[in-house]
Design a protein around this motif. Structure first.
Motif, PDB file in Angstrom:
ATOM      1  N   GLU A  36      10.269  47.258 -10.661  1.00  0.00           N
ATOM      2  CA  GLU A  36       9.203  48.148 -11.118  1.00  0.00           C
ATOM      3  C   GLU A  36       8.674  47.722 -12.478  1.00  0.00           C
ATOM      4  O   GLU A  36       7.461  47.786 -12.735  1.00  0.00           O
ATOM      5  CB  GLU A  36       9.738  49.575 -11.179  1.00  0.00           C
ATOM      6  CG  GLU A  36       9.975  50.189  -9.808  1.00  0.00           C
ATOM      7  CD  GLU A  36      10.422  51.646  -9.902  1.00  0.00           C
ATOM      8  OE1 GLU A  36      10.334  52.349  -8.900  1.00  0.00           O
ATOM      9  OE2 GLU A  36      10.841  52.062 -11.004  1.00  0.00           O
ATOM     10  N   LEU A  37       9.550  47.256 -13.362  1.00  0.00           N
ATOM     11  CA  LEU A  37       9.095  46.789 -14.678  1.00  0.00           C
ATOM     12  C   LEU A  37       8.247  45.533 -14.543  1.00  0.00           C
ATOM     13  O   LEU A  37       7.275  45.349 -15.282  1.00  0.00           O
ATOM     14  CB  LEU A  37      10.302  46.520 -15.581  1.00  0.00           C
ATOM     15  CG  LEU A  37      11.113  47.755 -15.996  1.00  0.00           C
ATOM     16  CD1 LEU A  37      12.304  47.356 -16.838  1.00  0.00           C
ATOM     17  CD2 LEU A  37      10.239  48.745 -16.754  1.00  0.00           C
ATOM     18  N   MET A  38       8.612  44.659 -13.601  1.00  0.00           N
ATOM     19  CA  MET A  38       7.807  43.473 -13.377  1.00  0.00           C
ATOM     20  C   MET A  38       6.408  43.867 -12.887  1.00  0.00           C
ATOM     21  O   MET A  38       5.393  43.344 -13.363  1.00  0.00           O
ATOM     22  CB  MET A  38       8.512  42.566 -12.367  1.00  0.00           C
ATOM     23  CG  MET A  38       7.730  41.322 -11.951  1.00  0.00           C
ATOM     24  SD  MET A  38       6.610  41.630 -10.565  1.00  0.00           S
ATOM     25  CE  MET A  38       7.767  42.175  -9.321  1.00  0.00           C
ATOM     26  N   LEU A  39       6.323  44.819 -11.945  1.00  0.00           N
ATOM     27  CA  LEU A  39       5.015  45.275 -11.473  1.00  0.00           C
ATOM     28  C   LEU A  39       4.243  45.977 -12.588  1.00  0.00           C
ATOM     29  O   LEU A  39       3.015  45.840 -12.703  1.00  0.00           O
ATOM     30  CB  LEU A  39       5.206  46.225 -10.291  1.00  0.00           C
ATOM     31  CG  LEU A  39       5.546  45.569  -8.946  1.00  0.00           C
ATOM     32  CD1 LEU A  39       5.866  46.615  -7.911  1.00  0.00           C
ATOM     33  CD2 LEU A  39       4.401  44.692  -8.481  1.00  0.00           C
ATOM     34  N   ALA A  40       4.949  46.725 -13.419  1.00  0.00           N
ATOM     35  CA  ALA A  40       4.282  47.398 -14.538  1.00  0.00           C
ATOM     36  C   ALA A  40       3.664  46.374 -15.488  1.00  0.00           C
ATOM     37  O   ALA A  40       2.548  46.558 -15.983  1.00  0.00           O
ATOM     38  CB  ALA A  40       5.290  48.264 -15.291  1.00  0.00           C
ATOM     39  N   ARG A  41       4.376  45.265 -15.741  1.00  0.00           N
ATOM     40  CA  ARG A  41       3.808  44.229 -16.609  1.00  0.00           C
ATOM     41  C   ARG A  41       2.588  43.584 -15.970  1.00  0.00           C
ATOM     42  O   ARG A  41       1.605  43.254 -16.656  1.00  0.00           O
ATOM     43  CB  ARG A  41       4.872  43.171 -16.923  1.00  0.00           C
ATOM     44  CG  ARG A  41       4.473  42.245 -18.059  1.00  0.00           C
ATOM     45  CD  ARG A  41       5.602  41.278 -18.403  1.00  0.00           C
ATOM     46  NE  ARG A  41       6.770  41.953 -18.929  1.00  0.00           N
ATOM     47  CZ  ARG A  41       6.896  42.351 -20.170  1.00  0.00           C
ATOM     48  NH1 ARG A  41       5.917  42.134 -21.034  1.00  0.00           N
ATOM     49  NH2 ARG A  41       7.993  42.942 -20.590  1.00  0.00           N
ATOM     50  N   ALA A  42       2.630  43.414 -14.648  1.00  0.00           N
ATOM     51  CA  ALA A  42       1.471  42.849 -13.955  1.00  0.00           C
ATOM     52  C   ALA A  42       0.262  43.772 -14.074  1.00  0.00           C
ATOM     53  O   ALA A  42      -0.861  43.336 -14.341  1.00  0.00           O
ATOM     54  CB  ALA A  42       1.816  42.595 -12.484  1.00  0.00           C
ATOM     55  N   TYR A  43       0.468  45.101 -13.895  1.00  0.00           N
ATOM     56  CA  TYR A  43      -0.632  46.041 -14.067  1.00  0.00           C
ATOM     57  C   TYR A  43      -1.101  46.070 -15.514  1.00  0.00           C
ATOM     58  O   TYR A  43      -2.307  46.252 -15.790  1.00  0.00           O
ATOM     59  CB  TYR A  43      -0.182  47.436 -13.640  1.00  0.00           C
ATOM     60  CG  TYR A  43      -0.145  47.634 -12.146  1.00  0.00           C
ATOM     61  CD1 TYR A  43       1.030  47.983 -11.494  1.00  0.00           C
ATOM     62  CD2 TYR A  43      -1.293  47.467 -11.372  1.00  0.00           C
ATOM     63  CE1 TYR A  43       1.067  48.170 -10.113  1.00  0.00           C
ATOM     64  CE2 TYR A  43      -1.261  47.638 -10.000  1.00  0.00           C
ATOM     65  CZ  TYR A  43      -0.085  47.989  -9.370  1.00  0.00           C
ATOM     66  OH  TYR A  43      -0.062  48.167  -8.033  1.00  0.00           O
ATOM     67  N   LEU A  44      -0.183  45.873 -16.458  1.00  0.00           N
ATOM     68  CA  LEU A  44      -0.575  45.861 -17.875  1.00  0.00           C
ATOM     69  C   LEU A  44      -1.477  44.677 -18.163  1.00  0.00           C
ATOM     70  O   LEU A  44      -2.492  44.804 -18.859  1.00  0.00           O
ATOM     71  CB  LEU A  44       0.685  45.805 -18.749  1.00  0.00           C
ATOM     72  CG  LEU A  44       0.476  45.920 -20.265  1.00  0.00           C
ATOM     73  CD1 LEU A  44      -0.090  47.284 -20.624  1.00  0.00           C
ATOM     74  CD2 LEU A  44       1.793  45.694 -20.981  1.00  0.00           C
ATOM     75  N   LEU A  45      -1.135  43.508 -17.613  1.00  0.00           N
ATOM     76  CA  LEU A  45      -1.983  42.334 -17.809  1.00  0.00           C
ATOM     77  C   LEU A  45      -3.329  42.501 -17.118  1.00  0.00           C
ATOM     78  O   LEU A  45      -4.317  41.900 -17.534  1.00  0.00           O
ATOM     79  CB  LEU A  45      -1.264  41.091 -17.276  1.00  0.00           C
ATOM     80  CG  LEU A  45      -0.003  40.672 -18.054  1.00  0.00           C
ATOM     81  CD1 LEU A  45       0.709  39.528 -17.348  1.00  0.00           C
ATOM     82  CD2 LEU A  45      -0.363  40.259 -19.484  1.00  0.00           C
ATOM     83  N   ALA A  46      -3.358  43.323 -16.057  1.00  0.00           N
ATOM     84  CA  ALA A  46      -4.618  43.588 -15.364  1.00  0.00           C
ATOM     85  C   ALA A  46      -5.399  44.733 -16.014  1.00  0.00           C
ATOM     86  O   ALA A  46      -6.389  45.186 -15.453  1.00  0.00           O
ATOM     87  CB  ALA A  46      -4.336  43.926 -13.897  1.00  0.00           C
ATOM     88  N   HIS A  47      -4.946  45.194 -17.183  1.00  0.00           N
ATOM     89  CA  HIS A  47      -5.608  46.276 -17.941  1.00  0.00           C
ATOM     90  C   HIS A  47      -5.684  47.558 -17.106  1.00  0.00           C
ATOM     91  O   HIS A  47      -6.729  48.223 -17.050  1.00  0.00           O
ATOM     92  CB  HIS A  47      -6.990  45.838 -18.394  1.00  0.00           C
ATOM     93  CG  HIS A  47      -6.969  44.658 -19.301  1.00  0.00           C
ATOM     94  ND1 HIS A  47      -6.551  44.729 -20.622  1.00  0.00           N
ATOM     95  CD2 HIS A  47      -7.284  43.354 -19.072  1.00  0.00           C
ATOM     96  CE1 HIS A  47      -6.634  43.530 -21.169  1.00  0.00           C
ATOM     97  NE2 HIS A  47      -7.072  42.663 -20.254  1.00  0.00           N
TER      98      HIS A  47
END
Length: 724
Positions: free
Chosen positions: A283-294
């Motif tokens: 979930e943290l990995m997906l959260a970082r991906a969404y963070l990079l996608a703004h």
């Protein structure tokens, strides 16, 4: 910690029983044929291993049966294997306390049996437990002890697994070159012995280290090899780790589509295998991906849930990563109070995992490990010398007995004498080698002492260099105005001499020249006063920068203070700049509570920030078109943890190259003569050191610049503690 390390450490079995048709990875002592009852212990452990990935509770029950039967039969070998199997299963079941206790019991049993191979595997288990909990120092200590014992026992399988574990520990400590070296050795060993789990762990570790070094092609290559091997083995846990690693690399390269595709695939695998332990990391990995996608809202939802699960599991590494993601997500949402809170949490866990103290302790462990290896060689040579001496003494006794009993056998006596001569020469050679080794050891000790002394000198030199840099900055800033004062003073002396000469002659034709000299003298005197005043401002700013506030904190209405400072700064600027006008916009939070503060110091900070804002819009208006309207905004906000004051202008902004130095003493973006470079540095010290708050800046060149003052809310005693 990277997810692949957690997943592979979860799947890594410290000791596996050979199955039918499997070739051992390394030559080990052949055990005695097992009795029928002890063979049942081995069968129970084999069944527990087969169920270890599909049904952990069932595997635990089988291992407990094997442990009980082994103790009933006094089968110490089977008991140790059962303890290690149970420790592995409870580690994968997230029960680290019980897993550690079982591993300690197995270690004590192997110590009593003087089984170095078993001790090495027990240390590997303890190292994995500490690594999963984010404790790199004890993990490194256990791995080095196990590596030494595995080497002494000739257990190459455990040795390669410990090297793979060491590579992961070095990666977490930021020693990427050491990690690459050790992981390459582990990869070669795993491929040579056919140990797929070691190969998989080494491939992911190499990819992770290259990722941190930003060598994307190498990282992707190793991750893709790991993914292919995981699918070939049918290892869903390893496949999840590889999918997660690929998602992170694609995200860092800006390929959000590939990042989310691999991330969602990893999430599906975790849910399909009911892997609750690794769910927060995914979930943290997906959260970082969404963070990079703004997409901060999606990132916040996943990161909050991941943080909650990580806190329940007491995983320091996941808590640090979750805090970092939450801090960035709240910053994107302009919620700087929450961002500040989670940034502090991230820094605290980051210091715990990879701070200076951790690096120093791990360096000491590595040094002790290498020194212990050298000492072992010295001890072996010393023991050899003692054995040689004892052997020589026995030979001498034998020789004397033979000479007493066989005095007439000269030929035998001659041969014995020759043998003794050769032995003595070998002993002398060995003594010379021992002397050289002792001298080398003493040299190493002296070198260590010199290095420690050099380290202390470097620390002192760094302190002196910092003081010298400060002094150089002061001298450089004061030198220019003082040069002006000196030069124009010299010119005034010359002009006065010429004026006296002209007055002595007094013809009417000299009067224009005298008048010109007087004008030049007046102009020079004006320059002297101007640069003298600038030198005075620099000195006063330096004194303000070094002076600690002596005022007592009192409950202060920040809305009133901000409004008063805005009007004072505006009228003062208008008085010094005729014809200036700007739009003043205020947005004061009516819910703002009084804050314990030194009002005089906060007013000085606000006046400095507002003066800089008026200067910025004035400079931009000189070059902008007729549609430009100067505007300065002041805003206050009440949050759960802090009170914020924001000062924003629509001036030219601050260049990107200057933002990192904006709060340094003597650094200014204004032209020479218009700024001292101490205003923002003084303001930063007043807010952070004097009030325990934060002063931050954000800007877009050519558009705007905004400074945010954040003061913590609470009783005055809390502020005093922060200042202390």
């Amino acid at each position: 910690m990277k997810l692949f390390a957690i997943l592979l450490c979860m799947s890594l079995t410290v000791y596996t029983l050979p199955v039918a048709g499997q070739v051992p990875h390394a030559p080990t002592p052949r055990p005695a044929p097992a009795r029928p009852d002890t063979a049942r212990v081995r069968r129970l452990l084999q069944a527990a291993q087969q169920w270890s990935t599909a049904d952990i509770p069932r595997a635990i029950r089988l291992s407990q049966q094997a442990l009980g039967l082994a103790r009933q039969l006094r089968d110490s070998v089977g008991e140790g294997l059962a303890l290690l199997r149970l420790s592995t299963l409870h580690r994968r079941h997230n029960d680290f306390v019980l897993a550690r206790r079982l591993a300690r019991q197995a270690q004590a049993l192997f110590v009593r049996r003087r089984d170095r191979q078993g001790q090495g595997r027990a240390w590997l288990q303890l190292s994995l437990i500490d690594m999963l909990q984010g404790n790199p120092v004890p993990a490194l200590a256990s791995a080095l002890k196990g590596l030494r014992l595995a080497g002494q026992a000739g257990d190459s399988q455990t040795k390669f697994r410990l090297q793979a574990t060491l590579g992961d520990i070095y990666y977490k400590l930021g020693s990427y070159d050491d990690a690459l070296h050790v992981l390459q050795i582990a990869l070669d060993g795993g491929q040579r012995t056919g140990d797929e789990q070691v190969t998989l762990l080494a491939l992911n570790g190499l990819g992770n280290s290259f990722q941190m070094l930003k060598k994307w092609p190498q990282a992707l290559s190793y991750y893709q090899q790991a993914l292919a091997l995981s699918r070939q083995l049918g290892d869903a846990i390893g496949e999840t780790g590889s999918e997660t690693s690929l998602a992170e690399v694609y995200g860092l390269q800006g390929n959000q589509a590939e990042a989310l595709a691999h991330g969602l695939r990893a999430q599906q695998l975790v849910r399909a295998t009911h892997d609750d332990y690794n769910l927060p990391a995914v979930e943290l990995m997906l959260a970082r991906a969404y963070l990079l996608a703004h997409q901060p809202d999606s990132a916040l939802a996943l990161a909050r849930h991941g943080l909650h699960l990580s806190q329940q599991a007491r995983s320091n590494e996941n808590i640090r990563n979750a805090s970092d993601i939450l801090a960035q997500a709240y910053a994107q949402r302009q919620d700087f109070a929450q961002a500040y809170y989670f940034r502090n949490l991230h820094l605290a866990y980051n210091d715990t995992l990879s701070g200076e103290d951790t690096r120093r302790r791990t360096s000491r462990l590595r040094y002790d490990y290498e020194l212990t290896g050298k000492q072992a060689q010295i001890n072996l040579l010393t023991k050899t010398r003692q054995l040689q001496a004892q052997k020589t003494a026995r030979q001498r006794l034998q020789l004397r007995a033979l000479l007493a009993g066989l005095a007439g056998v000269l030929l035998v006596a001659g041969l014995l004498w020759r043998n003794i001569f050769l032995k003595q020469r070998a002993n002398r050679h060995l003594n010379e080698k021992n002397t050289q080794i002792a001298a080398h050891r003493d040299q190493l000790n002296r070198t260590l002492t010199e290095l420690q002394a050099t380290q202390a000198q470097l620390v002192q030199r760094e302190k002196m260099a910092s003081l010298g840099e400060m002094t150089a900055g002061v001298a450089h800033e004061i030198q220019n105005p003082l040069n002006f004062v000196t030069n124009f003073s010299d010119l005034n002396v010359e002009l006065l001499a010429e004026l006296q000469d002209e007055l002595a002659q007094e013809p009417a034709s000299a009067r224009p020249a005298i008048r010109q000299l007087l004008e030049d003298l007046t102009l020079n005197q004006t320059k002297i006063q101007e640069h003298g005043a600038r030198a005075d401002r620099i000195v006063k700013r330096m004194l303000e920068h070094s002076r600690t506030s002596g005022g007592a904190r009192q409950a202060t209405d920040l809305n009133a203070l901000a409004g008063e400072s805005l009007h004072l700064a505006y009228h003062g600027w208008c008085a010094r700049n005729e014809g200036f006008s700007a739009t003043l916009t205020t947005d004061f939070d009516p819910r703002l509570r009084p804050v314990p503060a030194v009002a005089q110091d906060l007013s000085r900070v606000l006046m400095n920030l507002l003066t800089n804002a008026f200067y910025a819009v004035t400079e931009k208006s000189k070059h902008a078109d007729a549609t430009y309207r100067p505007e300065v905004q002041v805003q206050t906000r009440q949050t759960d943890h802090a009170v914020e004051i924001r000062v924003r202008d629509n001036g030219a902004g601050i260049p990107l190259a200057a933002r990192e130095k904006i709060f340094q003493p003597f650094f200014t973006t204004k032209p020479t003569g218009e700024g001292t470079g101490l205003g923002l540095s003084l303001s930063y010290d007043v807010i952070t050191k004097g009030h325990g708050g934060a002063l931050s800046m954000e800007s877009q060149e050519g558009e705007y610049c905004q400074f945010t003052i954040s003061l913590p809310v609470g009783v005055e005693s809390v502020l005093e503690e922060i200042v202390a």
